[in-house]
Design an enzyme around this catalytic site. Structure first.
Site, PDB file in Angstrom:
ATOM      1  CG  MET A 118      -2.064  -1.109   0.980  1.00 40.42           C
ATOM      2  SD  MET A 118      -3.416  -0.516   1.998  1.00 40.42           S
ATOM      3  CE  MET A 118      -2.812  -0.396   3.726  1.00 40.42           C
ATOM      4  CG  LEU A 161       7.192   1.293  -0.935  1.00 39.91           C
ATOM      5  CD1 LEU A 161       7.998   0.873  -2.079  1.00 39.91           C
ATOM      6  CD2 LEU A 161       6.112   0.251  -0.294  1.00 39.91           C
ATOM      7  CG  HIS A 173       7.260  -2.077   1.970  1.00 43.08           C
ATOM      8  ND1 HIS A 173       7.288  -0.918   2.880  1.00 43.08           N
ATOM      9  CD2 HIS A 173       6.165  -2.845   1.992  1.00 43.08           C
ATOM     10  CE1 HIS A 173       5.914  -0.872   3.459  1.00 43.08           C
ATOM     11  NE2 HIS A 173       5.121  -2.002   2.952  1.00 43.08           N
ATOM     12  CD  GLU A 228       7.971 -15.243   8.099  1.00 38.50           C
ATOM     13  OE1 GLU A 228       8.438 -15.241   9.291  1.00 38.50           O
ATOM     14  OE2 GLU A 228       8.151 -16.496   7.285  1.00 38.50           O
ATOM     15  CG  ASP A 271       0.669  -7.350   8.246  1.00 31.48           C
ATOM     16  OD1 ASP A 271      -0.013  -6.750   9.052  1.00 31.48           O
ATOM     17  OD2 ASP A 271       1.361  -6.568   7.386  1.00 31.48           O
ATOM     18  CD  GLN A 322      -1.873  -8.969   4.808  1.00 33.42           C
ATOM     19  OE1 GLN A 322      -2.498  -8.082   4.829  1.00 33.42           O
ATOM     20  NE2 GLN A 322      -0.385  -8.752   4.242  1.00 33.42           N
ATOM     21  CB  SER A 376       3.361   2.061   6.177  1.00 33.63           C
ATOM     22  OG  SER A 376       4.094   1.277   5.263  1.00 33.63           O
ATOM     23  NE  ARG A 377      -2.700   1.507  10.031  1.00 32.09           N
ATOM     24  CZ  ARG A 377      -2.806   0.841   9.073  1.00 32.09           C
ATOM     25  NH1 ARG A 377      -1.965  -0.005   8.456  1.00 32.09           N
ATOM     26  NH2 ARG A 377      -4.207   0.848   8.543  1.00 32.09           N
TER      27      ARG A 377
END
Length: 284
Positions: A30, A33, A37, A150, A152, A155, A188-189
Site C-alpha cells: 500500500m 515503503l 518492503h 510475516e 502480518d 494475513q 508504514s504506520r
C-alpha cells in the site's frame, strides 16, 4: 522501471511477459515503503526474472474511514526507492481503475474462519478487503510467486489458504519481520508516532520476548501470562488492544500436541495501532 496505472497497459505487458516465458514475482503493497518492503523486493528479485510491485491504498480493507484518509501516500518517494532497487514494474492504479463501479455491490473474496477470528474480530471486513484485492492482483498480474511479510502473520495465513482453496498456481513466500535496531517491527504506520512515542514503541517487542521466555520455560498459564503482558504494556504507555497465544500452524488455541506457538500482539500508542508477532518452539 515502468510505472503502469491502467489495466489495458498492464494486460499488454503481462501478455508479452507470458509469451517470453518470464517468471514473474509480485510484491503487493500500500506504499509508504520502508526497509521491510525492500526485503520483500530483494526476495522477489532472487526468485524471478521480472518483479512487479503494486502500490494501492485499498479502501475495501479499512474498517475506519479516518484511517483511510490519513494513510500516508508517498508514490514519488516509493518509486524512487524501487527504481534504485531495479524493480521492473510498478503497478499504481487509481481506486476507480480497480473498483470502477465503486465498493457497493463489489464482488468479494471471503476466507471463512480466518477472516473473522483474532485480528478479524476487531476489524470487521478488513480481511475480506485484503483477500479481495490480493485475488484481483493475482488475476491481473498472474505471478508465479508473491512475497508477503510475516509481520502480518494472520494475513499471510489467510492468503495461503485462499491460494490453496482457489487453486491458484502461485508460490506464496513469507519473508521474516525486519526490525529496527531497538526491536521495533518496521511498519508504514510507525510514521504516526511522535518522537517520544517512538522511544516507547520497542516496549511491545520486549513484552513479547517476556511472553516467549515463559512459554519456552514450560509455563502454560496463558490467561495469567496475557494479563501480566497487558499490564506491562499499559504501564509503559501503550493501550493494550489484543494479545493472543495460538498454535502457529493453525491459529487455533494451543493444545498439548502443539509444536509451535505464535504470540500475536496489538497495542495502541498514540494514534498508531502497532502489531507484532513472535513464533516459539514448544518443548514436547
Amino acid at each position: 522501471m515502468l510505472i503502469i496505472e491502467t489495466l489495458p497497459l498492464l494486460r499488454q505487458h503481462i501478455r508479452r511477459l507470458r509469451q517470453e516465458g518470464k517468471r514473474v514475482a509480485l510484491v503487493p503493497t500500500m506504499g509508504n515503503l520502508h526497509d521491510g518492503h525492500m526485503k520483500l523486493v530483494d526476495e522477489a528479485k532472487a526468485r524471478a526474472d521480472v518483479v512487479f510491485v503494486s502500490i494501492f491504498v485499498n479502501p475495501m480493507q479499512f474498517d475506519r474511514p479516518d484511517d483511510l484518509v490519513r494513510y500516508p501516500r508517498t508514490l514519488q518517494e516509493d518509486c524512487e526507492k524501487l527504481n534504485k532497487r531495479k524493480v521492473d514494474y510498478v503497478f499504481a492504479p487509481a481506486v476507480e481503475e480497480i473498483y470502477p463501479q465503486g465498493l457497493e455491490g463489489q464482488t468479494y473474496v471471503d476466507v471463512p474462519g480466518l477472516s473473522t477470528m483474532l485480528e478479524g474480530a476487531s476489524r470487521p471486513g478488513h480481511f475480506r478487503g485484503v483477500s479481495t484485492i490480493v485475488s484481483k492482483l493475482f488475476n491481473l498480474i498472474q505471478p508465479d510467486i508473491a512475497c508477503f511479510g510475516e509481520k502480518d502473520f494472520q494475513q499471510l495465513a489467510l492468503i495461503r489458504k485462499m491460494v490453496a482453496d482457489m487453486s491458484y498456481d502461485i508460490e506464496i513466500v513469507g519473508v521474516p519481520i525486519i526490525r529496527a535496531k531497538d526491536g521495533l517491527a518496521l511498519s508504514s504506520r510507525n510514521s504516526y508516532l511522535t518522537a517520544e512515542q517512538r522511544k516507547i514503541a520497542p516496549g511491545l517487542h520486549n513484552v513479547m520476548n517476556s511472553i516467549a521466555e515463559k512459554l519456552i520455560a514450560g509455563n502454560r498459564e496463558l490467561q495469567e501470562i496475557i494479563a501480566i503482558a497487558e499490564q506491562e504494556l499499559n504501564e509503559k504507555g501503550f493501550r493494550a488492544d489484543d494479545i493472543q497465544i495460538r498454535d502457529a500452524d493453525t491459529l487455533l488455541e494451543l493444545t498439548e500436541t502443539s509444536k509451535r506457538a505464535v504470540i500475536l500482539a496489538a497495542a495502541w500508542l498514540g494514534q498508531a495501532r502497532l502489531i507484532d508477532n513472535q513464533s516459539v518452539t514448544l518443548a514436547q
